[in-house]
Design a protein around this motif. Structure first.
Motif, PDB file in Angstrom:
ATOM      1  N   GLU A 510       5.398   9.178   8.755  1.00 47.63           N
ATOM      2  CA  GLU A 510       3.939   9.270   8.749  1.00 47.63           C
ATOM      3  C   GLU A 510       3.337   8.406   7.651  1.00 47.63           C
ATOM      4  OE1 GLU A 510       3.032  13.355   8.319  1.00 47.63           O
ATOM      5  OE2 GLU A 510       3.879  13.966  10.235  1.00 47.63           O
ATOM      6  N   VAL A 511       3.888   8.512   6.441  1.00 42.69           N
ATOM      7  CA  VAL A 511       3.361   7.740   5.315  1.00 42.69           C
ATOM      8  C   VAL A 511       3.573   6.253   5.546  1.00 42.69           C
ATOM      9  CG1 VAL A 511       3.539   7.345   2.831  1.00 42.69           C
ATOM     10  CG2 VAL A 511       3.711   9.673   3.737  1.00 42.69           C
ATOM     11  N   GLN A 512       4.755   5.861   6.010  1.00 46.52           N
ATOM     12  CA  GLN A 512       5.027   4.453   6.290  1.00 46.52           C
ATOM     13  C   GLN A 512       4.051   3.903   7.328  1.00 46.52           C
ATOM     14  OE1 GLN A 512       9.085   2.150   6.828  1.00 46.52           O
ATOM     15  NE2 GLN A 512       8.630   3.291   8.691  1.00 46.52           N
ATOM     16  N   GLU A 513       3.782   4.671   8.341  1.00 51.11           N
ATOM     17  CA  GLU A 513       2.829   4.252   9.369  1.00 51.11           C
ATOM     18  C   GLU A 513       1.453   3.993   8.767  1.00 51.11           C
ATOM     19  OE1 GLU A 513       0.924   7.155  12.297  1.00 51.11           O
ATOM     20  OE2 GLU A 513       2.540   6.246  13.485  1.00 51.11           O
ATOM     21  N   ASP A 514       1.005   4.894   7.916  1.00 48.85           N
ATOM     22  CA  ASP A 514      -0.304   4.727   7.277  1.00 48.85           C
ATOM     23  C   ASP A 514      -0.350   3.469   6.416  1.00 48.85           C
ATOM     24  OD1 ASP A 514      -2.972   5.840   6.248  1.00 48.85           O
ATOM     25  OD2 ASP A 514      -1.789   5.682   4.397  1.00 48.85           O
ATOM     26  N   ILE A 515       0.698   3.232   5.623  1.00 46.50           N
ATOM     27  CA  ILE A 515       0.711   2.063   4.735  1.00 46.50           C
ATOM     28  C   ILE A 515       0.724   0.772   5.556  1.00 46.50           C
ATOM     29  CG2 ILE A 515       2.059   0.857   2.985  1.00 46.50           C
ATOM     30  CD1 ILE A 515       2.998   3.587   1.983  1.00 46.50           C
ATOM     31  N   LEU A 516       1.533   0.730   6.597  1.00 47.76           N
ATOM     32  CA  LEU A 516       1.610  -0.484   7.418  1.00 47.76           C
ATOM     33  C   LEU A 516       0.270  -0.786   8.099  1.00 47.76           C
ATOM     34  CD1 LEU A 516       5.157  -0.090   9.025  1.00 47.76           C
ATOM     35  CD2 LEU A 516       4.468  -1.681   7.223  1.00 47.76           C
ATOM     36  N   LEU A 517      -0.416   0.247   8.577  1.00 48.88           N
ATOM     37  CA  LEU A 517      -1.727   0.024   9.195  1.00 48.88           C
ATOM     38  C   LEU A 517      -2.724  -0.519   8.174  1.00 48.88           C
ATOM     39  CD1 LEU A 517      -1.998   3.181  11.484  1.00 48.88           C
ATOM     40  CD2 LEU A 517      -1.750   0.796  12.215  1.00 48.88           C
ATOM     41  N   ARG A 518      -2.723   0.036   6.962  1.00 47.41           N
ATOM     42  CA  ARG A 518      -3.611  -0.463   5.915  1.00 47.41           C
ATOM     43  C   ARG A 518      -3.287  -1.923   5.586  1.00 47.41           C
ATOM     44  NH1 ARG A 518      -6.350   3.794   3.156  1.00 47.41           N
ATOM     45  NH2 ARG A 518      -5.512   5.866   3.638  1.00 47.41           N
ATOM     46  N   MET A 519      -1.997  -2.253   5.552  1.00 52.31           N
ATOM     47  CA  MET A 519      -1.608  -3.626   5.217  1.00 52.31           C
ATOM     48  C   MET A 519      -1.965  -4.596   6.342  1.00 52.31           C
ATOM     49  SD  MET A 519       1.995  -3.163   3.143  1.00 52.31           S
ATOM     50  CE  MET A 519       1.976  -2.557   1.459  1.00 52.31           C
ATOM     51  N   MET A 520      -1.890  -4.144   7.587  1.00 54.18           N
ATOM     52  CA  MET A 520      -2.344  -4.999   8.697  1.00 54.18           C
ATOM     53  C   MET A 520      -3.832  -5.288   8.589  1.00 54.18           C
ATOM     54  SD  MET A 520      -0.218  -3.532  11.998  1.00 54.18           S
ATOM     55  CE  MET A 520      -0.979  -4.747  13.091  1.00 54.18           C
ATOM     56  N   ASP A 521      -4.612  -4.292   8.153  1.00 45.84           N
ATOM     57  CA  ASP A 521      -6.042  -4.517   7.928  1.00 45.84           C
ATOM     58  C   ASP A 521      -6.266  -5.587   6.862  1.00 45.84           C
ATOM     59  OD1 ASP A 521      -6.709  -2.631   9.807  1.00 45.84           O
ATOM     60  OD2 ASP A 521      -6.920  -0.989   8.364  1.00 45.84           O
ATOM     61  N   VAL A 522      -5.423  -5.538   5.797  1.00 47.15           N
ATOM     62  CA  VAL A 522      -5.557  -6.541   4.730  1.00 47.15           C
ATOM     63  C   VAL A 522      -5.217  -7.940   5.252  1.00 47.15           C
ATOM     64  CG1 VAL A 522      -4.572  -7.317   2.530  1.00 47.15           C
ATOM     65  CG2 VAL A 522      -5.157  -4.901   2.861  1.00 47.15           C
ATOM     66  N   VAL A 523      -4.133  -8.030   6.046  1.00 43.44           N
ATOM     67  CA  VAL A 523      -3.759  -9.326   6.613  1.00 43.44           C
ATOM     68  C   VAL A 523      -4.877  -9.882   7.477  1.00 43.44           C
ATOM     69  CG1 VAL A 523      -2.149 -10.497   8.180  1.00 43.44           C
ATOM     70  CG2 VAL A 523      -1.283  -8.859   6.507  1.00 43.44           C
TER      71      VAL A 523
END
Length: 596
Positions: A510-523
């Motif tokens: 769950e936490v990994q999913e949240d971090i990856l989504l936030r990082m995709m937003d940054v990209v």
């Protein structure tokens, strides 16, 4: 309590006085009969010990023969057991025999028959000459002297053992009437107890031996009880487990040992007839073996009970099984070795039996090699505890949850819901990776960016991606690493490394999913994008990069530079502290966040 006090000494003295006939004489008679039968059946010459009609072929035969002759009051026969060559007056031979008897009766001591060699060669490791054997101690004028035998050639050339010339010389000039008999049994016994004899000694000596034994037992019992009370009074811990259990375990073996040796010492000091004392020469040795075996038995049981309680508190059922098995094995070993020691003490030759036992043990060990290996493996797994029931782990190539650790094997429930059974010998020697003890999860990804990405866009990504790691409440900021690492064949690579502070795998996802989504937003916000593999060919109209977003990223970086706030190559501690836990998790708009 009273019944216990009465039953134990009653059994103790019934054991002693209904078996007063020494087992050594029975065993010697049996062995001599067997030797004689073998000699007659094979036509060979009889053994050395059977060549001499008086049994003087061995030191033990000479010692027991002399005592038996004295017990029968056959002093003429007893003379044959002494080397009287240097005695000039033959008429003094009987007097010398009686003097030796008196010395043995008054503080003299003849070794237990089990300690006297029953071989014609005598003992070879006693530090004496091969023709000299020490068999006891005499007290002459307050000084202790060795009572020795010496080996000479008999009439037919066969060796025989006799009380040595030195012993005869020591006692030759002693006057029996000069002995100080005060305080001995002879002076204390009433006359009517001296009228009748039994087993080579007057009735009074047998009664005295019984009374000394009874008093010795009562004294030993009182000593152990009083000592136990003193210890429990002066030491508070002695009233609680496990110290109290230890004291109770050693109490009776200590009592038995003390009672027997008091009986031996007091009967010697009181001048009880050597005939009576030698009837019980086997008693101290056997009782010592019994006391030691009983002590080991009780200590083993105490350790077993203590370990079982510990295992039950931990819920380790397999450990309890192993402890019970080891407890039974240890008790069996105590009984076997105790019986062997007792048989050796009463004169039975156990060498052949031990050799057969050793050969049988080797054969059994070879046949049960795998069983023993698996048992040792199970003990290793239970004591070392690399895994426990319920742990998710990897053993060799098998991944799953431990369901049972048995005496022979361990069962694992795999991810496919099948059961894999691994023998404990193989299990304990395999490489074991236990996921149950993991305290955090590693977050590691490589972002492959398109080659059109500008340096300022890379800088923007480095800063914003680090912000996410520093700000996220489930990420450990030390270390939280985002680095531009590689110019690969078809991409610009950014490596992201951190630890997520959760222990459950589902929560980690769950936490990994949240971090990856936030990082995709940054990209996406940087105006760049993820690279496609160079070997992939696709046809499309490329819209190109957003010039507006690219300009925005460049402007932002220039502003950071102007403010001297560009957090490259690393963030300052003040910036990290300011960003700490500033992100909302779970993210805004999610169902979990709405419940906060």
């Amino acid at each position: 309590m009273r019944s216990l006090i009465l039953k134990r000494p009653l059994a103790f003295f019934l054991f002693i006085f209904f078996s007063f006939h020494s087992p050594f004489s029975l065993i010697d008679d049996y062995q001599n009969a067997v030797k004689a039968q073998n000699s007659n059946s094979t036509g060979t010459s009889p053994s050395i010990s059977s060549q001499d009609p008086l049994g003087r072929g061995t030191p033990r035969g000479t010692a027991s023969g002399f005592i038996n002759a004295v017990a029968d009051k056959n002093y003429q026969k007893a003379e044959a057991y002494l080397n009287l060559e240097d005695v000039e007056d033959v008429k003094k031979n009987t007097e010398i025999v009686k003097t030796l008897e008196s010395l043995l009766n008054h503080n003299g001591y003849l070794y237990p028959y089990s300690s006297i060699s029953n071989e014609s060669t005598g003992k070879s490791n006693d530090g004496l000459s091969s023709s000299i054997e020490r068999v006891g101690i005499l007290s002459i004028n307050g000084e202790e002297m060795d009572l020795t035998l010496e080996k000479i050639a008999g009439p037919d050339g066969a060796p025989i053992w006799l009380f040595s010339k030195n012993t005869v010389k020591l006692i030759q000039g002693i006057d029996i009437r000069s002995f100080n008999a005060s305080g001995t049994i002879e002076t204390l016994l009433p006359s009517f107890l001296k009228r009748w004899s039994f087993g080579g000694a007057v009735i009074g000596h047998w009664i005295a031996m019984f009374l000394i034994g009874l008093l010795s037992y009562l004294f030993a019992w009182a000593f152990v009880i009083i000592t136990s009370k003193i210890i429990k009074t002066s030491w508070k811990s002695a009233n609680h487990e496990p110290v109290s259990n230890i004291i109770n375990a050693i109490a009776f073996p200590l009592q038995l040992f003390l009672a027997v040796w008091l009986l031996v010492y007091v009967s010697n000091q009181m001048g009880v007839s050597i005939v009576v004392r030698q009837k019980f020469s086997w008693l101290p040795v056997i009782c010592t073996i019994i006391a030691a075996s009983l002590l080991l038995w009780r200590v083993t049981q105490f350790l077993s009970d203590f370990s079982q309680r510990k295992m039950n508190l931990r819920g380790n059922v397999s450990g309890v099984s192993v402890i019970l098995f080891l407890n039974r094995a240890a008790k069996m070993a105590i009984v076997v070795f105790g019986i062997i020691a007792i048989l050796g003490a009463v004169g039975v030759d156990v060498t052949t039996g031990l050799a057969a036992l050793g050969i049988g043990g080797i054969a059994l060990a070879l046949g049960a090699q795998k069983t023993v290996e698996n048992f040792v493996g199970s003990v290793t797994v239970i004591t070392d505890q690399p895994v426990r029931v319920g742990d998710f782990c990897k053993v060799g190539e098998t991944v799953g949850t431990i369901e049972n650790i048995g005496m022979r094997s361990t069962r694992i429930r795999t991810l496919n819901r099948t059961i894999v059974t691994i023998p404990n010998g193989q299990f304990s020697s395999s490489e074991i990776e236990n996921y149950a003890h993991r305290d955090r999860f590693r977050f590691y990804h490589i972002f492959e960016m398109r080659y059109e990405t500008t340096p300022n866009q890379i800088r923007y990504l480095l800063v914003e991606l680090r912000k996410i790691l520093y700000a996220h409440p489930k990420v450990n900021p030390d270390p939280a690493r985002v680095r531009f690492t590689t110019l690969a064949a078809h991409s610009i690579n950014i490596e992201i490394f951190a630890f997520i502070m959760v222990i459950d795998f589902n929560e980690f996802l769950e936490v990994q999913e949240d971090i990856l989504l936030r990082m995709m937003d940054v990209v996406e916000a940087s105006g760049s994008g993820f690279a496609f593999p160079s070997q992939t060919v696709y046809l499309s109209r490329d819209k190109g990069l957003s010039q507006e977003k690219s300009d925005h990223a460049s402007t932002t970086v220039e502003e950071w530079k102007a403010k001297k706030d560009l957090q490259i190559p690393k963030f300052t501690s003040e910036k990290i502290e300011a960003l700490k836990d500033s992100l909302t998790y779970p993210p805004e708009g999610t169902a979990e966040n709405s419940n906060l």
